[in-house]
Design a protein around this motif. Structure first.
Motif, PDB file in Angstrom:
ATOM      1  N   THR A   1      -1.258 -12.215  20.561  1.00  0.00           N
ATOM      2  CA  THR A   1      -1.694 -13.111  19.486  1.00  0.00           C
ATOM      3  C   THR A   1      -2.130 -12.332  18.254  1.00  0.00           C
ATOM      4  OG1 THR A   1      -4.044 -13.201  20.113  1.00  0.00           O
ATOM      5  CG2 THR A   1      -2.544 -14.778  21.185  1.00  0.00           C
ATOM      6  N   LEU A   2      -2.319 -11.034  18.400  1.00  0.00           N
ATOM      7  CA  LEU A   2      -2.803 -10.214  17.284  1.00  0.00           C
ATOM      8  C   LEU A   2      -1.627  -9.781  16.423  1.00  0.00           C
ATOM      9  CD1 LEU A   2      -5.332  -8.002  19.262  1.00  0.00           C
ATOM     10  CD2 LEU A   2      -5.784 -10.119  18.008  1.00  0.00           C
ATOM     11  N   ASN A   3      -1.238 -10.676  15.559  1.00  0.00           N
ATOM     12  CA  ASN A   3      -0.128 -10.372  14.670  1.00  0.00           C
ATOM     13  C   ASN A   3      -0.358 -11.069  13.341  1.00  0.00           C
ATOM     14  OD1 ASN A   3       0.574 -13.079  14.942  1.00  0.00           O
ATOM     15  ND2 ASN A   3       2.084 -12.674  16.511  1.00  0.00           N
ATOM     16  N   GLY A   4       0.487 -10.801  12.425  1.00  0.00           N
ATOM     17  CA  GLY A   4       0.382 -11.436  11.125  1.00  0.00           C
ATOM     18  C   GLY A   4       1.148 -10.633  10.096  1.00  0.00           C
ATOM     19  N   ALA A   5       1.362 -11.257   8.972  1.00  0.00           N
ATOM     20  CA  ALA A   5       2.083 -10.599   7.888  1.00  0.00           C
ATOM     21  C   ALA A   5       1.110  -9.710   7.112  1.00  0.00           C
ATOM     22  CB  ALA A   5       2.693 -11.645   6.965  1.00  0.00           C
ATOM     23  N   PRO A   6       1.597  -8.589   6.615  1.00  0.00           N
ATOM     24  CA  PRO A   6       0.744  -7.740   5.787  1.00  0.00           C
ATOM     25  C   PRO A   6       0.289  -8.506   4.545  1.00  0.00           C
ATOM     26  CG  PRO A   6       2.823  -6.638   6.284  1.00  0.00           C
ATOM     27  CD  PRO A   6       2.922  -8.037   6.790  1.00  0.00           C
ATOM     28  N   LYS A   7      -0.920  -8.268   4.119  1.00  0.00           N
ATOM     29  CA  LYS A   7      -1.445  -8.929   2.925  1.00  0.00           C
ATOM     30  C   LYS A   7      -1.430  -7.946   1.769  1.00  0.00           C
ATOM     31  CE  LYS A   7      -4.169 -12.213   5.398  1.00  0.00           C
ATOM     32  NZ  LYS A   7      -3.710 -13.506   5.194  1.00  0.00           N
ATOM     33  N   SER A   8      -1.003  -8.444   0.619  1.00  0.00           N
ATOM     34  CA  SER A   8      -0.999  -7.620  -0.589  1.00  0.00           C
ATOM     35  C   SER A   8      -2.378  -7.651  -1.224  1.00  0.00           C
ATOM     36  CB  SER A   8       0.019  -8.149  -1.589  1.00  0.00           C
ATOM     37  OG  SER A   8       1.311  -8.055  -1.049  1.00  0.00           O
ATOM     38  N   PHE A   9      -2.764  -6.546  -1.805  1.00  0.00           N
ATOM     39  CA  PHE A   9      -4.013  -6.494  -2.552  1.00  0.00           C
ATOM     40  C   PHE A   9      -3.859  -5.447  -3.636  1.00  0.00           C
ATOM     41  CE2 PHE A   9      -4.393  -3.474   0.868  1.00  0.00           C
ATOM     42  CZ  PHE A   9      -4.989  -2.374   0.287  1.00  0.00           C
ATOM     43  N   SER A  10      -4.620  -5.608  -4.693  1.00  0.00           N
ATOM     44  CA  SER A  10      -4.544  -4.629  -5.774  1.00  0.00           C
ATOM     45  C   SER A  10      -5.671  -3.620  -5.609  1.00  0.00           C
ATOM     46  CB  SER A  10      -4.637  -5.326  -7.129  1.00  0.00           C
ATOM     47  OG  SER A  10      -5.813  -6.096  -7.190  1.00  0.00           O
ATOM     48  N   VAL A  11      -5.351  -2.399  -5.871  1.00  0.00           N
ATOM     49  CA  VAL A  11      -6.319  -1.325  -5.741  1.00  0.00           C
ATOM     50  C   VAL A  11      -7.055  -1.191  -7.082  1.00  0.00           C
ATOM     51  CG1 VAL A  11      -6.623   1.147  -5.286  1.00  0.00           C
ATOM     52  CG2 VAL A  11      -4.858  -0.149  -4.067  1.00  0.00           C
ATOM     53  N   PRO A  12      -8.374  -1.248  -7.057  1.00  0.00           N
ATOM     54  CA  PRO A  12      -9.098  -1.154  -8.326  1.00  0.00           C
ATOM     55  C   PRO A  12      -9.031   0.259  -8.907  1.00  0.00           C
ATOM     56  CG  PRO A  12     -10.630  -1.185  -6.494  1.00  0.00           C
ATOM     57  CD  PRO A  12      -9.252  -1.423  -5.931  1.00  0.00           C
ATOM     58  N   ALA A  13      -9.163   0.336 -10.215  1.00  0.00           N
ATOM     59  CA  ALA A  13      -9.242   1.647 -10.867  1.00  0.00           C
ATOM     60  C   ALA A  13     -10.661   2.154 -10.670  1.00  0.00           C
ATOM     61  CB  ALA A  13      -8.900   1.507 -12.346  1.00  0.00           C
ATOM     62  N   LEU A  14     -10.772   3.307 -10.103  1.00  0.00           N
ATOM     63  CA  LEU A  14     -12.083   3.902  -9.834  1.00  0.00           C
ATOM     64  C   LEU A  14     -12.532   4.764 -11.008  1.00  0.00           C
ATOM     65  CD1 LEU A  14     -11.520   4.947  -6.117  1.00  0.00           C
ATOM     66  CD2 LEU A  14     -12.670   2.893  -6.972  1.00  0.00           C
ATOM     67  N   PRO A  15     -13.828   4.766 -11.302  1.00  0.00           N
ATOM     68  CA  PRO A  15     -14.296   5.619 -12.393  1.00  0.00           C
ATOM     69  C   PRO A  15     -14.160   7.101 -12.016  1.00  0.00           C
ATOM     70  CG  PRO A  15     -16.140   4.594 -11.264  1.00  0.00           C
ATOM     71  CD  PRO A  15     -14.890   4.034 -10.669  1.00  0.00           C
ATOM     72  N   ARG A  16     -14.014   7.887 -13.027  1.00  0.00           N
ATOM     73  CA  ARG A  16     -13.900   9.339 -12.792  1.00  0.00           C
ATOM     74  C   ARG A  16     -15.222  10.016 -12.965  1.00  0.00           C
ATOM     75  NH1 ARG A  16      -8.591  12.072 -13.346  1.00  0.00           N
ATOM     76  NH2 ARG A  16      -7.209  10.472 -12.674  1.00  0.00           N
TER      77      ARG A  16
END
Length: 64
Positions: free
Chosen positions: A49-64
């Motif tokens: 039962t442990l399945n599912g489609a990958p979820k898209s997400f945006s990676v935030p811009a990290l401060p330098r």
């Protein structure tokens, strides 16, 4: 299995049910599970039962 040595989830459950592979690097806490067939079937049903489609997400811009 992580290295492809066991072709099915049933084979993996059987291996761990027997206590895994006896080797010097095996942790002392790993031992035979002695699961009856009904519990192995329940575990396999749960794992399937442990399945599912990958979820898209945006990676935030990290401060330098």
């Amino acid at each position: 299995m992580h290295d492809g040595s066991l072709p099915t989830i049933e084979d993996v459950i059987d291996l761990y049910n027997r206590g895994g592979i006896d080797r010097p690097s095996r942790d002392d806490e790993i031992h035979q599970l002695n699961l009856p067939q009904s519990e192995k079937a329940d575990l396999i049903a749960f794992l399937q039962t442990l399945n599912g489609a990958p979820k898209s997400f945006s990676v935030p811009a990290l401060p330098r």
